[in-house]
Design an enzyme around this catalytic site. Structure first.
Site, PDB file in Angstrom:
ATOM      1  N   ARG A   1      12.622   5.099  -1.323  1.00 30.24           N
ATOM      2  CA  ARG A   1      11.721   6.462  -2.621  1.00 30.24           C
ATOM      3  C   ARG A   1      11.103   7.190  -1.782  1.00 30.24           C
ATOM      4  NH1 ARG A   1       9.081   3.027  -6.510  1.00 30.24           N
ATOM      5  NH2 ARG A   1      10.248   1.488  -6.026  1.00 30.24           N
TER       6      ARG A   1
ATOM      7  N   LYS B   1      10.301   2.328   6.119  1.00 28.80           N
ATOM      8  CA  LYS B   1       9.401   1.932   5.343  1.00 28.80           C
ATOM      9  C   LYS B   1       8.423   1.016   6.252  1.00 28.80           C
ATOM     10  CE  LYS B   1       8.986  -0.491   1.705  1.00 28.80           C
ATOM     11  NZ  LYS B   1       9.109  -0.265  -0.161  1.00 28.80           N
TER      12      LYS B   1
ATOM     13  N   THR C   1      15.613 -11.458  -2.036  1.00 30.88           N
ATOM     14  CA  THR C   1      14.870 -11.539  -1.476  1.00 30.88           C
ATOM     15  C   THR C   1      15.213 -12.920  -0.807  1.00 30.88           C
ATOM     16  OG1 THR C   1      13.621 -12.143  -3.545  1.00 30.88           O
ATOM     17  CG2 THR C   1      13.081 -10.181  -2.681  1.00 30.88           C
TER      18      THR C   1
ATOM     19  N   GLY D   1       8.565  -9.417 -11.594  1.00 30.32           N
ATOM     20  CA  GLY D   1       8.453 -10.387 -12.495  1.00 30.32           C
ATOM     21  C   GLY D   1       7.437 -10.991 -13.194  1.00 30.32           C
TER      22      GLY D   1
ATOM     23  N   ASN E   1     -26.189  20.987  37.883  1.00 33.66           N
ATOM     24  CA  ASN E   1     -26.024  22.713  37.267  1.00 33.66           C
ATOM     25  C   ASN E   1     -25.113  22.906  37.401  1.00 33.66           C
ATOM     26  OD1 ASN E   1     -26.511  24.031  35.518  1.00 33.66           O
ATOM     27  ND2 ASN E   1     -28.631  23.994  35.075  1.00 33.66           N
TER      28      ASN E   1
ATOM     29  N   TYR F   1      -5.195  21.968  40.691  1.00 32.98           N
ATOM     30  CA  TYR F   1      -3.787  22.349  40.032  1.00 32.98           C
ATOM     31  C   TYR F   1      -3.434  22.906  40.515  1.00 32.98           C
ATOM     32  CZ  TYR F   1       0.968  21.570  38.403  1.00 32.98           C
ATOM     33  OH  TYR F   1       1.993  21.537  37.693  1.00 32.98           O
TER      34      TYR F   1
HETATM   35  C1  UD1 Z   1      10.837  -8.260  -6.469  1.00 27.08           C
HETATM   36  C2  UD1 Z   1       9.994 -10.047  -7.112  1.00 27.08           C
HETATM   37  C3  UD1 Z   1       9.765  -9.558  -8.543  1.00 27.08           C
HETATM   38  C4  UD1 Z   1       7.795  -9.186  -7.747  1.00 27.08           C
HETATM   39  C5  UD1 Z   1       8.365  -7.763  -7.032  1.00 27.08           C
HETATM   40  C6  UD1 Z   1       6.294  -7.875  -6.875  1.00 27.08           C
HETATM   41  C7  UD1 Z   1      12.217 -10.392  -6.552  1.00 27.08           C
HETATM   42  C8  UD1 Z   1      13.736 -11.142  -7.489  1.00 27.08           C
HETATM   43  N1  UD1 Z   1      11.672  -9.751  -7.472  1.00 27.08           N
HETATM   44  O1  UD1 Z   1      10.895  -7.116  -6.928  1.00 27.08           O
HETATM   45  O2  UD1 Z   1       9.281 -10.524  -9.489  1.00 27.08           O
HETATM   46  O3  UD1 Z   1       7.004  -8.873  -8.720  1.00 27.08           O
HETATM   47  O4  UD1 Z   1       8.648  -8.292  -6.128  1.00 27.08           O
HETATM   48  O5  UD1 Z   1       5.912  -6.210  -5.977  1.00 27.08           O
HETATM   49  O6  UD1 Z   1      11.600 -11.607  -5.459  1.00 27.08           O
HETATM   50  N2  UD1 Z   1      13.884  -7.374   0.780  1.00 27.08           N
HETATM   51  C9  UD1 Z   1      14.084  -7.425   1.562  1.00 27.08           C
HETATM   52  N3  UD1 Z   1      15.648  -8.272   1.583  1.00 27.08           N
HETATM   53  C10 UD1 Z   1      16.097  -8.129   0.189  1.00 27.08           C
HETATM   54  C11 UD1 Z   1      15.976  -7.248  -0.445  1.00 27.08           C
HETATM   55  C12 UD1 Z   1      14.364  -7.269  -0.565  1.00 27.08           C
HETATM   56  O7  UD1 Z   1      14.222  -7.602   2.460  1.00 27.08           O
HETATM   57  O8  UD1 Z   1      17.296  -7.694   0.264  1.00 27.08           O
HETATM   58  C13 UD1 Z   1      12.210  -7.227   0.697  1.00 27.08           C
HETATM   59  C14 UD1 Z   1      11.622  -5.709   0.339  1.00 27.08           C
HETATM   60  O9  UD1 Z   1      12.189  -4.749   1.438  1.00 27.08           O
HETATM   61  C15 UD1 Z   1      10.654  -5.818  -0.029  1.00 27.08           C
HETATM   62  C16 UD1 Z   1      10.531  -6.845  -0.196  1.00 27.08           C
HETATM   63  O10 UD1 Z   1      11.730  -7.325   0.286  1.00 27.08           O
HETATM   64  O11 UD1 Z   1       9.161  -5.700   1.167  1.00 27.08           O
HETATM   65  C17 UD1 Z   1      10.266  -7.080  -1.715  1.00 27.08           C
HETATM   66  O12 UD1 Z   1      12.210  -6.538  -2.311  1.00 27.08           O
HETATM   67  P1  UD1 Z   1      12.482  -5.449  -3.711  1.00 27.08           P
HETATM   68  O13 UD1 Z   1      13.437  -4.869  -4.052  1.00 27.08           O
HETATM   69  O14 UD1 Z   1      10.591  -4.656  -3.360  1.00 27.08           O
HETATM   70  O15 UD1 Z   1      11.695  -6.071  -4.729  1.00 27.08           O
HETATM   71  P2  UD1 Z   1      11.371  -6.391  -6.072  1.00 27.08           P
HETATM   72  O16 UD1 Z   1      12.276  -5.617  -6.915  1.00 27.08           O
HETATM   73  O17 UD1 Z   1      10.244  -5.591  -6.759  1.00 27.08           O
END
Ligand code: UD1
Ligand code: MG
Length: 456
Positions: free
Chosen positions: A15, A22, A78, A136, A377, A387
């Site tokens: 986004r 990002k 995550t 979540g 001054n 230069y």
């Molecule tokens: C996650 C949480 C959610 C919480 C929210 C808060 C999980 C499953 N869900 O959801 O409960 O309310 O954050 O913002 O954890 N990332 C990786 N690798 C991956 C996936 C994500 O490095 O495979 C990183 C992303 O770059 C980001 C962070 O983890 O910085 C969170 O990932 P994102 O996909 O934004 O999680 P949400 O779906 O928002």
């Protein structure tokens, strides 16, 4: 028992609509990820691991702090991301898991999360929100507001009753190493998104009699992540407002706290007065009783006590002494060192200029690669011709020298103490001490000369 941080930063940030990963987008001049790392470093963590994926090489090249890198080539969730960052984590460690795109969480909030960790307890950052869409939801026993936490359900997997829960998961978890290492292995991807959810850790911990302690941030913005440029701009304003408030609480007058930006650090003395639209970049210092006019920019600049910097001045990598008078419209480029009581007036550009006590360059001049002793001054329109098209050369001006207006000082050149240079001179040889040196053509008047007239 060491403190370890794992920061997740492998996501793409679709986004943002950007080529730049990002977590490298700057907030207050520093990458989002840099903010999280610096907060981690302030906790005396013995190790920080950053899990990267999208734009990994650029992230590694850009981040200057000392961290351990882990690769997540495919973004499978995550929990999967955390699994890539486990190298060096031991059973006894206290591990904090957080995100690289949530830049403003306070160190004190992280500390509260770390403090609750034991072999039978973990920490979770949560917040009751008016609109927890996308977060979540925190499941508590008996569906009460303060019953024990029993799990987290992701929005996409939640039942209508669970969707109605107002307490959201902010994403920061603290846990003992042994639980992290053993429970992560049990997380699967049988859910609405087909991802390995880190949030499943909570339910698994509870099943193993590990209590989950909810920690709340003092301010909601601490948990705000950046997903879009709109959110980035919003958090930038939050951060700048916080910094402005700290300045005012520290005794600085700000004519408008919403019109100052600090992209780095600003230290200050007492009774500093800052007008609108000041920008401070890098490490800056302003001494006591300094006044700063509207629209000034400072980068790695130090301003001595009692100095006035007037409107629209730009000062970069330079040191200004006490009781100086700078601008309006002055430009100090890198490498200037001004002693006390120096005046740099309007439309004057200086670069690598060492200027002694009481010297003045008042109007429309360029002084570069120059050393001016005391009480020099420099008249309007003077140029140090530093230069020659290939190399830079120095101009040395002795104390008490007076440079007439519109002089060209062709470097390398030395002007002696108390020497006077006639206006309009081009000086390419040493001008001796105490004498008038002038290269001006003699003025002549032609008698009987007549102006041409138009042919009929
Ligand atoms: C996650 C949480 C959610 C919480 C929210 C808060 C999980 C499953 N869900 O959801 O409960 O309310 O954050 O913002 O954890 N990332 C990786 N690798 C991956 C996936 C994500 O490095 O495979 C990183 C992303 O770059 C980001 C962070 O983890 O910085 C969170 O990932 P994102 O996909 O934004 O999680 P949400 O779906 O928002
Ligand atoms: Mg997601």
């Amino acid at each position: 028992m060491a403190i370890r941080l794992i920061i997740l930063a492998a996501g793409k940030g679709t986004r943002m609509k950007s080529q730049l990963p990002k977590v490298l987008h700057p907030l207050a001049g520093k990458p989002l990820l840099g903010h999280v790392i610096d907060t981690g470093l302030s906790l005396n963590a013995s190790g920080i691991t950053v899990v990267i994926g999208h734009g990994a090489e650029l992230v590694k090249d850009t981040i200057t702090q000392d961290v351990q890198w882990a690769m997540q080539t495919e973004q499978l969730g995550t929990a999967h991301a955390v699994m890539q960052g486990l190298e060096g984590i031991t059973d006894d460690d206290t591990v904090l898991l957080t995100y690289g795109d949530v830049p403003l969480t306070r160190a004190s909030t992280y500390q509260k999360l770390l403090d609750v960790v034991s072999d039978t307890r973990m920490g979770l950052l949560t917040l009751r929100m008016d609109d927890p869409t996308g977060y979540g939801r925190i499941l508590r026993e008996g569906n009460t507001e303060d019953g024990p936490i029993i799990g987290i359900v992701e929005q996409k997997d939640a039942s209508p009753e669970q969707i109605a829960i107002k307490e959201g998961n902010c994403g920061v978890i603290s846990i003992r190493g042994k639980w992290l290492l053993s429970l992560l292995k049990q997380i699967g991807n049988d859910n609405a998104q087909g991802e390995y959810y880190l949030t499943d850790l909570i339910g698994l911990a509870v099943q193993n009699n590990v209590a989950v302690e909810a920690i709340h941030p003092d301010d909601a913005w601490e948990t705000d992540g950046v997903n879009s440029r709109v959110q980035l701009a919003t958090l930038e304003r939050v951060h700048q407002a916080n910094q402005a408030q700290a300045l005012m609480e520290g005794g600085v007058t700000l004519h408008d706290p919403s019109r100052i930006d600090i992209r780095g650090t600003l230290t200050h003395g007492t009774d500093v007065d800052i007008d609108i639209n000041a920008v401070f970049i890098g490490n800056c210092h302003v001494g006591s009783n300094v006044t700063i006019g509207p629209n000034c920019t400072f980068e790695n600049a130090s301003i001595g006590d009692g100095t006035h910097v007037k409107a629209n001045s730009v000062i970069e990598d330079s040191v200004i002494g006490e009781n100086g008078d700078i601008g309006p419209f002055a430009r100090l480029r890198p490498g200037c060192e001004l002693a006390d009581n120096v005046k740099i007036g309007n439309f004057v550009e200086t670069k690598k200029a060492i200027i002694g006590n009481g010297s003045k360059v008042n109007h429309l001049s360029y002084v570069g690669d120059a050393e001016l002793a005391e009480n020099v001054n420099v008249g309007a329109g003077t140029i140090t011709c530093n230069y020659d098209g290939a190399n830079k050369h120095k101009t040395i001006i002795g104390s008490g020298a007076f440079i007439g207006s519109n002089a060209a000082l062709v470097a390398p050149v030395t002007i002696g103490n108390d020497a006077t240079i006639g206006a309009g001179s081009t000086i390419s040889k040493e001008a001796p001490e105490g004498k008038l040196t002038i290269t001006r053509a003699k003025q002549t008047t032609i008698d009987g000369w007549q102006r041409p007239t138009k042919k009929q």
